[in-house]
Design a protein around this motif. Structure first.
Motif, PDB file in Angstrom:
ATOM      1  N   GLU A  74       0.830  -1.199   0.000  1.00 41.05           N
ATOM      2  CA  GLU A  74       0.000   0.000   0.000  1.00 41.05           C
ATOM      3  C   GLU A  74       0.869   1.255   0.000  1.00 41.05           C
ATOM      4  OE1 GLU A  74      -3.678   2.130   2.472  1.00 41.05           O
ATOM      5  OE2 GLU A  74      -2.611   0.422   3.352  1.00 41.05           O
ATOM      6  N   LEU A  75       1.952   1.236   0.786  1.00 47.56           N
ATOM      7  CA  LEU A  75       2.850   2.388   0.813  1.00 47.56           C
ATOM      8  C   LEU A  75       3.578   2.551  -0.508  1.00 47.56           C
ATOM      9  CD1 LEU A  75       4.198   4.717   2.314  1.00 47.56           C
ATOM     10  CD2 LEU A  75       5.890   3.084   3.182  1.00 47.56           C
ATOM     11  N   VAL A  76       4.021   1.456  -1.077  1.00 45.89           N
ATOM     12  CA  VAL A  76       4.706   1.512  -2.371  1.00 45.89           C
ATOM     13  C   VAL A  76       3.794   2.153  -3.418  1.00 45.89           C
ATOM     14  CG1 VAL A  76       5.627   0.125  -4.276  1.00 45.89           C
ATOM     15  CG2 VAL A  76       6.247  -0.422  -1.908  1.00 45.89           C
ATOM     16  N   ALA A  77       2.559   1.715  -3.480  1.00 45.52           N
ATOM     17  CA  ALA A  77       1.613   2.267  -4.455  1.00 45.52           C
ATOM     18  C   ALA A  77       1.340   3.740  -4.193  1.00 45.52           C
ATOM     19  CB  ALA A  77       0.309   1.475  -4.412  1.00 45.52           C
ATOM     20  N   ALA A  78       1.248   4.121  -2.925  1.00 45.77           N
ATOM     21  CA  ALA A  78       0.981   5.518  -2.572  1.00 45.77           C
ATOM     22  C   ALA A  78       2.149   6.419  -2.947  1.00 45.77           C
ATOM     23  CB  ALA A  78       0.676   5.624  -1.082  1.00 45.77           C
ATOM     24  N   LEU A  79       3.370   5.924  -2.759  1.00 44.74           N
ATOM     25  CA  LEU A  79       4.550   6.707  -3.136  1.00 44.74           C
ATOM     26  C   LEU A  79       4.676   6.826  -4.649  1.00 44.74           C
ATOM     27  CD1 LEU A  79       7.110   5.237  -0.580  1.00 44.74           C
ATOM     28  CD2 LEU A  79       6.336   7.607  -0.651  1.00 44.74           C
ATOM     29  N   GLU A  80       4.340   5.767  -5.345  1.00 40.25           N
ATOM     30  CA  GLU A  80       4.471   5.765  -6.808  1.00 40.25           C
ATOM     31  C   GLU A  80       3.586   6.813  -7.470  1.00 40.25           C
ATOM     32  OE1 GLU A  80       5.705   1.173  -7.943  1.00 40.25           O
ATOM     33  OE2 GLU A  80       3.573   1.687  -7.723  1.00 40.25           O
ATOM     34  N   ARG A  81       2.483   7.172  -6.845  1.00 37.33           N
ATOM     35  CA  ARG A  81       1.562   8.121  -7.469  1.00 37.33           C
ATOM     36  C   ARG A  81       1.984   9.581  -7.280  1.00 37.33           C
ATOM     37  NH1 ARG A  81      -2.474  10.574  -3.925  1.00 37.33           N
ATOM     38  NH2 ARG A  81      -3.772  10.914  -5.765  1.00 37.33           N
ATOM     39  N   LEU A  82       3.020   9.817  -6.478  1.00 39.90           N
ATOM     40  CA  LEU A  82       3.422  11.188  -6.183  1.00 39.90           C
ATOM     41  C   LEU A  82       4.217  11.769  -7.351  1.00 39.90           C
ATOM     42  CD1 LEU A  82       4.589  10.772  -2.471  1.00 39.90           C
ATOM     43  CD2 LEU A  82       2.311  11.406  -3.328  1.00 39.90           C
ATOM     44  N   PRO A  83       3.792  12.890  -7.906  1.00 42.80           N
ATOM     45  CA  PRO A  83       4.499  13.496  -9.030  1.00 42.80           C
ATOM     46  C   PRO A  83       5.715  14.292  -8.564  1.00 42.80           C
ATOM     47  CG  PRO A  83       2.626  14.848  -8.429  1.00 42.80           C
ATOM     48  CD  PRO A  83       2.585  13.636  -7.523  1.00 42.80           C
ATOM     49  N   GLY A  84       6.775  14.275  -9.346  1.00 35.55           N
ATOM     50  CA  GLY A  84       7.963  15.046  -8.989  1.00 35.55           C
ATOM     51  C   GLY A  84       9.014  14.200  -8.312  1.00 35.55           C
ATOM     52  N   ARG A  85       9.897  14.872  -7.555  1.00 35.25           N
ATOM     53  CA  ARG A  85      11.019  14.188  -6.904  1.00 35.25           C
ATOM     54  C   ARG A  85      10.627  13.633  -5.544  1.00 35.25           C
ATOM     55  NH1 ARG A  85      15.690  18.421  -6.310  1.00 35.25           N
ATOM     56  NH2 ARG A  85      13.931  19.701  -5.613  1.00 35.25           N
ATOM     57  N   ARG A  86      11.238  12.492  -5.201  1.00 37.03           N
ATOM     58  CA  ARG A  86      11.099  11.922  -3.863  1.00 37.03           C
ATOM     59  C   ARG A  86      12.500  11.777  -3.287  1.00 37.03           C
ATOM     60  NH1 ARG A  86       8.854   7.746  -7.105  1.00 37.03           N
ATOM     61  NH2 ARG A  86       6.805   8.381  -7.896  1.00 37.03           N
ATOM     62  N   LEU A  87      12.714  12.346  -2.108  1.00 37.95           N
ATOM     63  CA  LEU A  87      14.028  12.353  -1.469  1.00 37.95           C
ATOM     64  C   LEU A  87      13.927  11.873  -0.029  1.00 37.95           C
ATOM     65  CD1 LEU A  87      15.096  15.948  -2.605  1.00 37.95           C
ATOM     66  CD2 LEU A  87      15.801  13.809  -3.685  1.00 37.95           C
ATOM     67  N   ILE A  88      14.997  11.238   0.455  1.00 34.29           N
ATOM     68  CA  ILE A  88      15.116  10.866   1.862  1.00 34.29           C
ATOM     69  C   ILE A  88      16.005  11.894   2.553  1.00 34.29           C
ATOM     70  CG2 ILE A  88      16.000   9.149   3.488  1.00 34.29           C
ATOM     71  CD1 ILE A  88      13.562   8.143   2.100  1.00 34.29           C
ATOM     72  N   PHE A  89      15.604  12.326   3.737  1.00 27.84           N
ATOM     73  CA  PHE A  89      16.386  13.267   4.554  1.00 27.84           C
ATOM     74  C   PHE A  89      16.470  12.655   5.952  1.00 27.84           C
ATOM     75  CE2 PHE A  89      16.323  17.851   6.450  1.00 27.84           C
ATOM     76  CZ  PHE A  89      17.697  17.808   6.640  1.00 27.84           C
ATOM     77  N   THR A  90      17.612  12.011   6.253  1.00 27.46           N
ATOM     78  CA  THR A  90      17.712  11.218   7.469  1.00 27.46           C
ATOM     79  C   THR A  90      18.961  11.534   8.275  1.00 27.46           C
ATOM     80  OG1 THR A  90      17.890   8.948   8.314  1.00 27.46           O
ATOM     81  CG2 THR A  90      18.786   9.343   6.127  1.00 27.46           C
ATOM     82  N   ASN A  91      18.841  11.418   9.591  1.00 35.50           N
ATOM     83  CA  ASN A  91      19.987  11.555  10.483  1.00 35.50           C
ATOM     84  C   ASN A  91      20.794  10.257  10.577  1.00 35.50           C
ATOM     85  OD1 ASN A  91      19.616  14.240  11.128  1.00 35.50           O
ATOM     86  ND2 ASN A  91      18.595  13.865  13.079  1.00 35.50           N
ATOM     87  N   ALA A  92      20.351   9.211   9.891  1.00 38.38           N
ATOM     88  CA  ALA A  92      21.109   7.959   9.818  1.00 38.38           C
ATOM     89  C   ALA A  92      22.189   8.080   8.743  1.00 38.38           C
ATOM     90  CB  ALA A  92      20.176   6.796   9.517  1.00 38.38           C
ATOM     91  N   ASP A  93      23.072   7.076   8.682  1.00 33.22           N
ATOM     92  CA  ASP A  93      24.114   7.118   7.661  1.00 33.22           C
ATOM     93  C   ASP A  93      23.651   6.418   6.383  1.00 33.22           C
ATOM     94  OD1 ASP A  93      24.349   4.403   8.435  1.00 33.22           O
ATOM     95  OD2 ASP A  93      26.501   4.403   8.026  1.00 33.22           O
ATOM     96  N   ALA A  94      24.484   6.470   5.361  1.00 32.77           N
ATOM     97  CA  ALA A  94      24.104   5.962   4.046  1.00 32.77           C
ATOM     98  C   ALA A  94      23.868   4.453   4.066  1.00 32.77           C
ATOM     99  CB  ALA A  94      25.190   6.307   3.023  1.00 32.77           C
ATOM    100  N   VAL A  95      24.718   3.707   4.764  1.00 28.93           N
ATOM    101  CA  VAL A  95      24.585   2.247   4.771  1.00 28.93           C
ATOM    102  C   VAL A  95      23.267   1.825   5.418  1.00 28.93           C
ATOM    103  CG1 VAL A  95      25.559   0.083   5.636  1.00 28.93           C
ATOM    104  CG2 VAL A  95      27.076   1.884   4.772  1.00 28.93           C
ATOM    105  N   HIS A  96      22.960   2.423   6.555  1.00 32.66           N
ATOM    106  CA  HIS A  96      21.693   2.105   7.232  1.00 32.66           C
ATOM    107  C   HIS A  96      20.515   2.445   6.330  1.00 32.66           C
ATOM    108  CE1 HIS A  96      18.791   1.720  10.536  1.00 32.66           C
ATOM    109  NE2 HIS A  96      18.261   2.848  10.089  1.00 32.66           N
ATOM    110  N   ALA A  97      20.548   3.616   5.733  1.00 27.04           N
ATOM    111  CA  ALA A  97      19.439   4.031   4.870  1.00 27.04           C
ATOM    112  C   ALA A  97      19.268   3.069   3.702  1.00 27.04           C
ATOM    113  CB  ALA A  97      19.681   5.445   4.359  1.00 27.04           C
ATOM    114  N   GLU A  98      20.353   2.673   3.082  1.00 25.40           N
ATOM    115  CA  GLU A  98      20.282   1.763   1.935  1.00 25.40           C
ATOM    116  C   GLU A  98      19.715   0.408   2.338  1.00 25.40           C
ATOM    117  OE1 GLU A  98      24.297   1.769   0.632  1.00 25.40           O
ATOM    118  OE2 GLU A  98      24.198   3.812  -0.182  1.00 25.40           O
TER     119      GLU A  98
END
Length: 220
Positions: free
Chosen positions: A95-119
């Motif tokens: 459900e979340l995947v489908a909801a994100l897919e419908r969003l027009p424009g850019r989607r970005l992550i902004f996190t206080n975690a590091d790159a490895v954790h985020a990936e």
């Protein structure tokens, strides 16, 4: 009524406890490892180490920042604590995947975690291909949200127009600088409905239904 987000073309998301539910308990293991690390660095008993951990979080926005400033901790050593965490508590949410897919424009992550954790987390959730970039703690010189400097660096790096950006977070205070810049702010999680902060524009317990039902601009 569904939220009117027809002015948004940049979708900015926190990661932990935002793109997966707090009820997963995943952050509990992160906190436990963090406390053990604080014990090792300081020699404090567990309860005192936990209190110091929370004190640094409150003062600096991130436990790591307090450890760096007061104990000379190398962020690489700190982040390595979490690179072998089991991801079993995290589940793919169609459900979340489908909801994100419908969003027009850019989607970005902004996190206080590091790159490895985020990936690792994004791959487990099946979200990697849905985002254009991850702006992680190393990207902004280990100066964490809610420090305005973190937002300034992110905005400059990605040429973000706050007026057409929505920021989704589980931490209320991290939304304050976003709202001050002119972003549309969305507080996510079971605690969200109780928020009375004037800088929070939308309060949602569940992210996927909110994104599914929101009014967005038509794709070009």
């Amino acid at each position: 009524m569904s939220a009117d987000l027809t002015h948004i073309d940049t979708w900015l998301f926190d990661l932990d406890n935002t793109l997966y539910p707090v009820e997963s308990g995943f952050m509990g293991e992160i906190e436990a490892r963090m406390t053990a690390f604080v014990q090792k660095v300081t020699g404090l008993e567990r309860d005192a180490a936990y209190a110091l951990q929370k004190s640094y979080l409150a003062e600096h926005g991130l436990t790591l920042r307090g450890l760096m400033l007061n104990h000379g901790v190398d962020p690489k050593d700190f982040h390595a604590l979490f690179h072998d965490l089991s991801l079993d508590a995290l589940a793919h949410d169609p459900e979340l995947v489908a909801a994100l897919e419908r969003l027009p424009g850019r989607r970005l992550i902004f996190t206080n975690a590091d790159a490895v954790h985020a990936e690792r987390v994004m791959a487990r959730l099946g979200l990697t291909e849905l985002f254009d970039d991850v702006f992680h703690i190393g990207s902004f010189g280990f100066v964490p949200k809610p420090d305005p400097a973190a937002f300034e660096r992110m905005n400059a790096e990605h040429s973000i127009d706050p007026a057409t950006t929505a920021f989704f977070e589980d931490s209320e205070r991290n939304l304050a600088p976003a709202a001050a810049l002119g972003m549309t702010t969305v507080l996510v999680g079971p605690h969200a409905p109780a928020s009375t902060a004037p800088f929070v524009h939308h309060r949602v317990e569940k992210l996927a239904p909110f994104l599914r039902d929101a009014r967005v601009r038509e794709a070009a």
